[in-house]
Design a protein around this motif. Structure first.
Motif, short mmCIF file in Angstrom:
data_model
loop_
_atom_site.label_atom_id
_atom_site.label_comp_id
_atom_site.label_asym_id
_atom_site.label_seq_id
_atom_site.Cartn_x
_atom_site.Cartn_y
_atom_site.Cartn_z
N ILE A 169 0.86 -1.19 0.00
CA ILE A 169 0.00 0.00 0.00
C ILE A 169 0.89 1.23 0.00
O ILE A 169 1.71 1.41 0.91
N LEU A 170 0.74 2.05 -1.00
CA LEU A 170 1.49 3.31 -1.08
C LEU A 170 0.65 4.43 -0.48
O LEU A 170 -0.51 4.63 -0.85
N LYS A 171 1.25 5.17 0.46
CA LYS A 171 0.51 6.24 1.13
C LYS A 171 0.11 7.36 0.17
O LYS A 171 -0.81 8.11 0.46
N ARG A 172 0.79 7.46 -0.95
CA ARG A 172 0.49 8.51 -1.92
C ARG A 172 -0.94 8.40 -2.44
O ARG A 172 -1.58 9.40 -2.77
N TRP A 173 -1.48 7.17 -2.55
CA TRP A 173 -2.82 6.96 -3.11
C TRP A 173 -3.90 6.81 -2.03
O TRP A 173 -5.03 6.49 -2.36
N THR A 174 -3.56 7.06 -0.78
CA THR A 174 -4.55 6.91 0.29
C THR A 174 -5.29 8.21 0.55
O THR A 174 -4.83 9.30 0.17
N LYS A 175 -6.44 8.10 1.19
CA LYS A 175 -7.23 9.29 1.52
C LYS A 175 -6.56 10.17 2.56
O LYS A 175 -6.77 11.39 2.59
N SER A 176 -5.76 9.57 3.42
CA SER A 176 -5.11 10.31 4.51
C SER A 176 -3.77 10.91 4.11
O SER A 176 -3.03 11.37 4.97
N ALA A 177 -3.44 10.91 2.81
CA ALA A 177 -2.14 11.43 2.39
C ALA A 177 -2.02 12.92 2.67
O ALA A 177 -0.95 13.42 3.01
N LYS A 178 -3.13 13.66 2.54
CA LYS A 178 -3.10 15.11 2.75
C LYS A 178 -3.08 15.50 4.22
O LYS A 178 -2.78 16.65 4.54
N PHE A 179 -3.40 14.58 5.08
CA PHE A 179 -3.48 14.89 6.51
C PHE A 179 -2.17 14.60 7.25
O PHE A 179 -2.10 14.80 8.46
N GLU A 180 -1.17 14.14 6.52
CA GLU A 180 0.10 13.84 7.17
C GLU A 180 1.00 15.05 7.18
O GLU A 180 0.65 16.13 6.66
N VAL A 181 2.16 14.92 7.76
CA VAL A 181 3.11 16.02 7.89
C VAL A 181 3.69 16.36 6.52
O VAL A 181 4.10 15.47 5.77
N VAL A 182 3.71 17.65 6.20
CA VAL A 182 4.26 18.14 4.95
C VAL A 182 5.59 18.82 5.23
O VAL A 182 5.68 19.68 6.11
N MET A 183 6.62 18.42 4.51
CA MET A 183 7.96 18.95 4.72
C MET A 183 8.35 19.85 3.56
O MET A 183 7.95 19.62 2.41
N ASP A 184 9.15 20.90 3.86
CA ASP A 184 9.66 21.77 2.81
C ASP A 184 10.99 21.23 2.28
O ASP A 184 11.42 20.13 2.63
N LYS A 185 11.66 22.01 1.41
CA LYS A 185 12.91 21.55 0.80
C LYS A 185 14.02 21.34 1.82
O LYS A 185 14.87 20.48 1.65
N SER A 186 14.02 22.14 2.88
CA SER A 186 15.06 22.02 3.90
C SER A 186 14.75 20.96 4.94
O SER A 186 15.53 20.77 5.88
N GLY A 187 13.61 20.27 4.82
CA GLY A 187 13.26 19.23 5.78
C GLY A 187 12.49 19.71 6.98
O GLY A 187 12.27 18.94 7.92
N MET A 188 12.02 20.97 6.98
CA MET A 188 11.26 21.51 8.09
C MET A 188 9.77 21.25 7.87
O MET A 188 9.27 21.26 6.75
N GLU A 189 9.08 21.02 8.97
CA GLU A 189 7.64 20.76 8.89
C GLU A 189 6.88 22.04 8.59
O GLU A 189 7.13 23.09 9.18
#
Length: 339
Positions: A169-189
């Motif tokens: 199961i790839l998290k990219r295709w799940t419904k909860s993918a948008k609710f997870e932590v999003v990181m920027d280019k420098s690795g900061m949340e």
């Protein structure tokens, strides 16, 4: 290149789909300002379609084909689009037969053939016992991260699994993918303050409601502008300490001041074609190729020249008459004097 993950797209499919979408909004005839307005309109339309799809994923239930727990499990995990892709693979997996070709302590190799096509193309499944992972030669999971029908047939026939393991199961295709932590280019949340967004939406709604009511009256519009200018001056001291929270200070200019845009200067590049001239520009200062230019009457596209110009020929008889009349008068005067 099927062993490389590409979300199921070909090398140019993503660019071609983007071009096809934006062709409905922008063209080469748009000015710079029109391009910016149309581009933003296209992005808003794209975001609106995404919200519609999110609403369908959350509130609507898909149609089931197979009465098994694995299909119910993936309908709760996958988005609608990729659930139907998984459903097709799961439905086709019941049409395949498996045959063990070799097996040892670490790996197991199986041959997968379709029941109604015994002489057709066969697939090979390699099962790694140490990793508890099965891979197929069709490379569907590697390119799109969706379990193929051959692996699904192996899981529910050999292992008799009623739920799909997490490694498939790839998290990219799940419904909860948008609710997870999003990181920027420098690795900061990247965090979003929902209360701040709700407050901004409420203020913007009230502001828009007032504008819709006062825009039809000149006196009300003038009073609204004066009130807003004085309100901005009063708010500036309160925002002096809010820059650390990511809120930018108000500009010195009024919010109702219009911005002007200038078109970029035209630059002639190497290899550029010549500008196409209009009809008046072609006729101006250029002789017609179908005729000649007469230096007598000064017209183009004529079939005569100065030697046989009708305008000049019309002047010649009058000149001869004047000469003859002046000559006769002189002779008469001489004759009268002689008399």
């Amino acid at each position: 290149m099927n062993h490389v993950f590409s979300a199921g797209m070909s090398s140019s499919q993503r660019a071609e789909s983007a071009h096809s979408f934006f062709k409905d909004y922008v063209s080469d005839k748009n000015s710079l300002v029109e391009f910016m307005v149309q581009f933003n309109r296209g992005m808003l339309h794209k975001r609106h379609e995404e919200l519609i799809v999110d609403h369908i994923d959350v509130n609507e239930k898909p149609r089931f084909k197979c009465p098994i727990k694995m299909e119910k499990q993936m309908s709760d995990i996958y988005t609608r689009k990729y659930y139907y892709k998984f459903q097709d693979q799961l439905w086709e997996s019941y049409n395949y037969n498996l045959e063990v070709r070799s097996e040892d302590e670490n790996k197991c190799t199986l041959k997968v053939t379709r029941e109604d096509h015994e002489d057709g193309r066969a697939r090979v499944i390699m099962y790694d016992k140490s990793k508890d992972f099965a891979s197929c030669t069709c490379k569907l999971f590697e390119s799109a991260r969706v379990p193929c029908r051959h692996v699904l047939a192996y899981l529910h026939r050999i292992h008799q699994l009623y739920k799909l393991p997490d490694q498939y199961i790839l998290k990219r295709w799940t419904k909860s993918a948008k609710f997870e932590v999003v990181m920027d280019k420098s690795g900061m949340e990247i965090t979003v303050n929902k209360s701040l967004l709700e407050k901004r939406g409420l203020l913007f709604q009230q502001y828009s409601y007032v504008i819709d009511n006062v825009v039809l009256s000149e006196e009300a519009s003038q009073l609204f502008q004066e009130t807003m200018d004085s309100l901005i001056e009063k708010i500036k001291p309160l925002l002096a300490n809010s820059n650390s929270d990511g809120v930018e200070p108000l500009s010195k200019k009024s919010s109702t001041q219009e911005s002007t845009f200038r078109e970029p200067d035209e630059v002639r590049t190497k290899g550029r074609a010549k500008r196409i001239k209009r009809g008046k520009e072609k006729s101006k200062g250029k002789r017609n190729g179908t005729g000649r230019h007469c230096h007598g009457c000064g017209k183009d596209g004529q079939t005569h020249d100065k030697r046989n110009c009708p305008v000049l020929l019309e002047r010649l008889p009058s000149a001869d008459t004047n000469e003859n009349s002046s000559g006769d008068g002189t002779d008469d005067s001489y004759s009268s004097q002689d008399d």
